[in-house]
Design an enzyme around this catalytic site. Structure first.
Site, PDB file in Angstrom:
ATOM      1  N   ARG A 149       0.699  -1.102   0.043  1.00  0.00           N
ATOM      2  CA  ARG A 149      -0.038  -0.036   0.067  1.00  0.00           C
ATOM      3  C   ARG A 149       0.775   1.037   0.224  1.00  0.00           C
ATOM      4  O   ARG A 149       0.480   2.504  -0.547  1.00  0.00           O
ATOM      5  CB  ARG A 149      -1.070  -0.155   1.220  1.00  0.00           C
ATOM      6  CG  ARG A 149      -2.325   1.211   1.054  1.00  0.00           C
ATOM      7  CD  ARG A 149      -3.167   0.749   1.933  1.00  0.00           C
ATOM      8  NE  ARG A 149      -4.041  -0.404   1.365  1.00  0.00           N
ATOM      9  CZ  ARG A 149      -5.088  -0.332   0.565  1.00  0.00           C
ATOM     10  NH1 ARG A 149      -5.087   0.928  -0.065  1.00  0.00           N
ATOM     11  NH2 ARG A 149      -5.394  -1.282   0.355  1.00  0.00           N
ATOM     12  N   HIS A 202       2.166   1.530  -3.430  1.00  0.00           N
ATOM     13  CA  HIS A 202       0.760   1.963  -4.281  1.00  0.00           C
ATOM     14  C   HIS A 202       0.600   3.581  -4.355  1.00  0.00           C
ATOM     15  O   HIS A 202       0.196   4.103  -5.036  1.00  0.00           O
ATOM     16  CB  HIS A 202      -0.457   1.095  -3.751  1.00  0.00           C
ATOM     17  CG  HIS A 202      -1.729   1.540  -4.364  1.00  0.00           C
ATOM     18  ND1 HIS A 202      -2.639   1.948  -3.816  1.00  0.00           N
ATOM     19  CD2 HIS A 202      -2.214   1.382  -5.442  1.00  0.00           C
ATOM     20  CE1 HIS A 202      -3.751   2.311  -4.366  1.00  0.00           C
ATOM     21  NE2 HIS A 202      -3.227   1.837  -5.690  1.00  0.00           N
TER      22      HIS A 202
END
Lengths: 206, 206
Positions: free
Chosen positions: B37, B40
Site C-alpha cells: 500500500r 501503491h
C-alpha cells in the site's frame, strides 16, 4: 535535544540542501521554485526529471490565480495540502467535488466513478484550474469533455500516481494544447499536486 | 477511450503489478499489505527497503484500532488520506490538533511550533496512537514527553519527510521501545503515513 524549531528556517535550509544536491539543470528561476518544492515534499530527486512544465504554463496559472479562481482537486488530500492562508490572500478557493453528496448520487445513478462525476460537475460550474493528484479516470474524463467541446480548462496539474492508467492518463492529456504541469510516468500524488499549486501561489504572495 | 473505471479493480490490478515487480522479500502477509500500500500510494519501490515494521507493531496497532481510538495526525493531509468510512466502522476517529484555534494560541504564547503544541495537547488528552507524516519537531517532542514520563504512546507511525531533521527524528524515535512503523531516511510524507494506517484498518475491516 537540539533541533531547528522554526518552520521557515527549516524550509529555507531544506531548499538550500535541495539546490546543492540536485546537480546541473536548465530550469528558469520560477521553474526551479516548482521543482524544489516538489522534491521538498517527497525527498525524491527523481522528480527533477519527471516534472514537465509546459512553456507558458506558469504564466497561465499565475494569471488565473491573480484573478481569484476556484481550483478543482480530485482528492481531499490535495485540497488539504494547498495553503489555505495563501488561497485566502489571493481570493481563490479550492473545491474537491468528489466528497459532495450530489456527486455520489450522480455517480451511482449513471454507474460511473465519483471522480468522473466530479469532473463533469466542475466543468458545468465553469472551473478552469484543475488539479489531479490521484485519479487517472478523472484526467481521462477531462480530456473527453474537452475534445467534445464541453470543457475549456485553462491550466492543469496532472499528477495522478499509480500502476493502472496513471502514466497513460498523463500521456493523453499532454497531447492537448493546454497550459499544464505534469509528473510523467507512474509517480505523482496528492502531496506533489498540492506542492505545485503552493509553489505557484508563493510566486505571487510570499 | 478505453480504461478501467472501477476503483476496486484498479486497486486489485495495481497490487498485482506491485507484487510482480517488487522482487524477493521476507515480509509476512500482513507486512506485505503495508509495504504494497505504501508503494501503491507513491509508485516508489525504494520504500520496500525504507519501511521499518517493528516486531509486534502490527498486532499492537490492530489491538488499538479494534478498541476504537483517537488517532493523532500531525497534518490535515494525513487526516484526509485516512479512510473515513473505515474509521467509522471501527468506531475510531482521527484528530489533527495542529489546525485547532487553541493550539495556535498555545504555540504563540510559548514561542514553540504549532506542531509541538499539538503533540502536547494530544498527550494531555490521552492519545496513544500517533501518526507523523510531516513534522520532525513533533516526533522529537513526543520522544521528549515520553522520556519525561508524560506520554505513553502505544503505537507510532513515524514518517516525516524532508531534509532537516526528518531522518534524525526517525532514528531518535526508533531508539525507544515502542511498537512502531517508520520510513527511514529522508523519505516519508502524509500520503505514506495515511496509507500505513489504511493498510492496518483494512486488515480488520475489508
Amino acid at each position: 535535544m537540539d533541533y531547528i524549531k522554526i518552520p521557515m528556517d527549516i524550509e529555507k535550509r531544506s531548499f538550500e540542501i535541495i539546490g546543492e544536491e540536485m546537480g546541473d539543470h536548465n530550469f528558469s528561476d520560477r521553474e526551479l521554485q516548482i521543482i524544489k518544492r516538489v522534491i521538498h515534499t517527497t525527498a525524491d530527486f527523481q522528480l527533477k526529471d519527471l516534472t514537465y512544465i509546459r512553456e507558458g504554463a506558469i504564466e497561465a496559472a499565475l494569471e488565473l490565480l491573480k484573478k481569484g479562481v476556484t481550483i478543482y482537486t480530485d482528492t481531499n488530500m490535495a485540497a488539504s495540502g494547498i495553503s489555505k492562508a495563501t488561497l485566502k490572500k489571493l481570493n481563490c478557493k479550492v473545491e474537491c467535488y468528489v466528497g459532495r453528496e450530489d456527486i455520489a448520487e450522480i455517480a451511482k445513478e449513471r454507474g460511473i466513478t465519483r471522480s468522473m462525476a466530479a469532473v463533469e460537475k466542475a466543468v458545468e460550474e465553469g472551473v478552469e484550474f484543475f488539479v489531479f493528484g490521484n485519479a487517472p479516470t478523472a484526467l481521462f474524463k477531462l480530456k473527453e469533455l474537452t475534445l467534445a467541446g464541453k470543457a475549456t480548462p485553462k491550466f492543469i496539474v496532472g499528477a495522478p500516481v499509480g500502476f493502472v492508467g496513471a502514466a497513460e492518463s498523463k500521456e493523453e492529456i499532454e497531447k492537448m494544447d493546454i497550459p499544464m504541469i505534469t509528473i510523467r510516468g507512474r509517480k505523482g500524488g496528492s502531496n506533489i499536486a498540492a506542492a505545485i499549486v503552493n509553489a505557484l501561489m508563493y510566486m505571487i504572495i510570499r
